[in-house]
Design an enzyme around this catalytic site. Sequence first.
Site, PDB file in Angstrom:
ATOM      1  CD  GLU A   6      -8.568   0.583   8.394  1.00  0.00           C
ATOM      2  OE1 GLU A   6      -8.920  -0.180   9.324  1.00  0.00           O
ATOM      3  OE2 GLU A   6      -7.529   1.277   8.448  1.00  0.00           O
TER       4      GLU A   6
ATOM      5  CG  ASP B 277      -0.312  -0.355   2.518  1.00  0.00           C
ATOM      6  OD1 ASP B 277       0.926  -0.412   2.571  1.00  0.00           O
ATOM      7  OD2 ASP B 277      -1.046  -0.555   3.500  1.00  0.00           O
TER       8      ASP B 277
ATOM      9  CG  ASN C 126      -9.038  -2.375  12.597  1.00  0.00           C
ATOM     10  OD1 ASN C 126      -8.100  -2.964  12.060  1.00  0.00           O
ATOM     11  ND2 ASN C 126      -9.555  -1.259  12.120  1.00  0.00           N
TER      12      ASN C 126
ATOM     13  CG  HIS D  80      -6.094  -2.633   9.335  1.00  0.00           C
ATOM     14  ND1 HIS D  80      -6.155  -1.370   9.881  1.00  0.00           N
ATOM     15  CD2 HIS D  80      -4.783  -2.975   9.394  1.00  0.00           C
ATOM     16  CE1 HIS D  80      -4.949  -0.979  10.225  1.00  0.00           C
ATOM     17  NE2 HIS D  80      -4.094  -1.942   9.953  1.00  0.00           N
TER      18      HIS D  80
HETATM   19  P1  PGA Z   1       2.132  -2.315  12.860  1.00  0.00           P
HETATM   20  O1  PGA Z   1       0.976  -2.089  11.797  1.00  0.00           O
HETATM   21  O2  PGA Z   1       3.041  -3.346  12.296  1.00  0.00           O
HETATM   22  O3  PGA Z   1       2.791  -0.965  12.971  1.00  0.00           O
HETATM   23  O4  PGA Z   1       1.482  -2.760  14.125  1.00  0.00           O
HETATM   24  C1  PGA Z   1       0.361  -3.200  11.210  1.00  0.00           C
HETATM   25  C2  PGA Z   1      -0.886  -2.780  10.463  1.00  0.00           C
HETATM   26  O5  PGA Z   1      -1.571  -1.833  10.899  1.00  0.00           O
HETATM   27  O6  PGA Z   1      -1.196  -3.411   9.447  1.00  0.00           O
END
Ligand code: PGA
Length: 253
Positions: A143, A67, A136, A138
């Site tokens: 999301e 992304d 959450n 995602h």
């Molecule tokens: P993080 O983010 O590795 O910084 O916890 C992961 C994500 O939100 O996909």
Amino acid sequence: MLVEVVQDQAALSERGGAIVAAQVRRKPHSVLGFPTGSTPLGVYERLIDVHRHEGLSFSQVTTFNLDEYVGLPTSHEQSYHHFMWSRLFDHLDVDPARVHTPRGTAEDLEGFCAWYESQITDAGGIDLQILGIGANGHLAFNEPGSSLASRTRVKPLTQKTIHDNARFFEHEDQVPRSAITMGIGTIMDARRLLLLATGVAKADGIKATLEGPITAMVPATIVQLHPHAHVLIDRAAASKLEYRHHDGVAEPV
Ligand code: PGA
């Protein structure tokens, strides 16, 4: 699904790095999918170590990132392009022509997304997709509520994500409002998935992902349908699992 529980972040970095390195050793022209975020940083450090000290070459590897923020130029410090080059690619012998990050400044974003998909197909598909997971559930910028069949596209960021990511910018107003993200369908097309999670903040998301019903409200639950999903988590992220004997668990938590 192979669920492997390791002691902590350090052990996860070591093991995750070994899994990715083994893929490149086995198939030097592997197509790898990379995430940004804090979780994979130790894995990237391990890959740099393996390159420097064990001579593993990444020169034939093709990469696709999950992304990118819409509107940030590649030179912007908060762009995921910048993150990947500064944290990983600059320290390996990758061929820049084989490194793909979504272009958040493309004039025709929709056309770009279709082109990105075609590049993945032309490369022969992704052999190993590394993934983080949001608290959450995602995956990338997919999301809760994202279509489980989605392809690469532009998604608006939720207010919560804008707020959460504001810490990386001077002001919340500067956080981009949308992002290009591979879709859930794109991710599911990869031949193997390596989903990483550490820390108790991810425990609910991991429990829902591994033990909950498959639902678009927790996009990561789709990994239950993948034929070769390896979920590598630390004890804290595994702490809310009820079923402690997942297929392939290395040790009880
Ligand atoms: P993080 O983010 O590795 O910084 O916890 C992961 C994500 O939100 O996909």
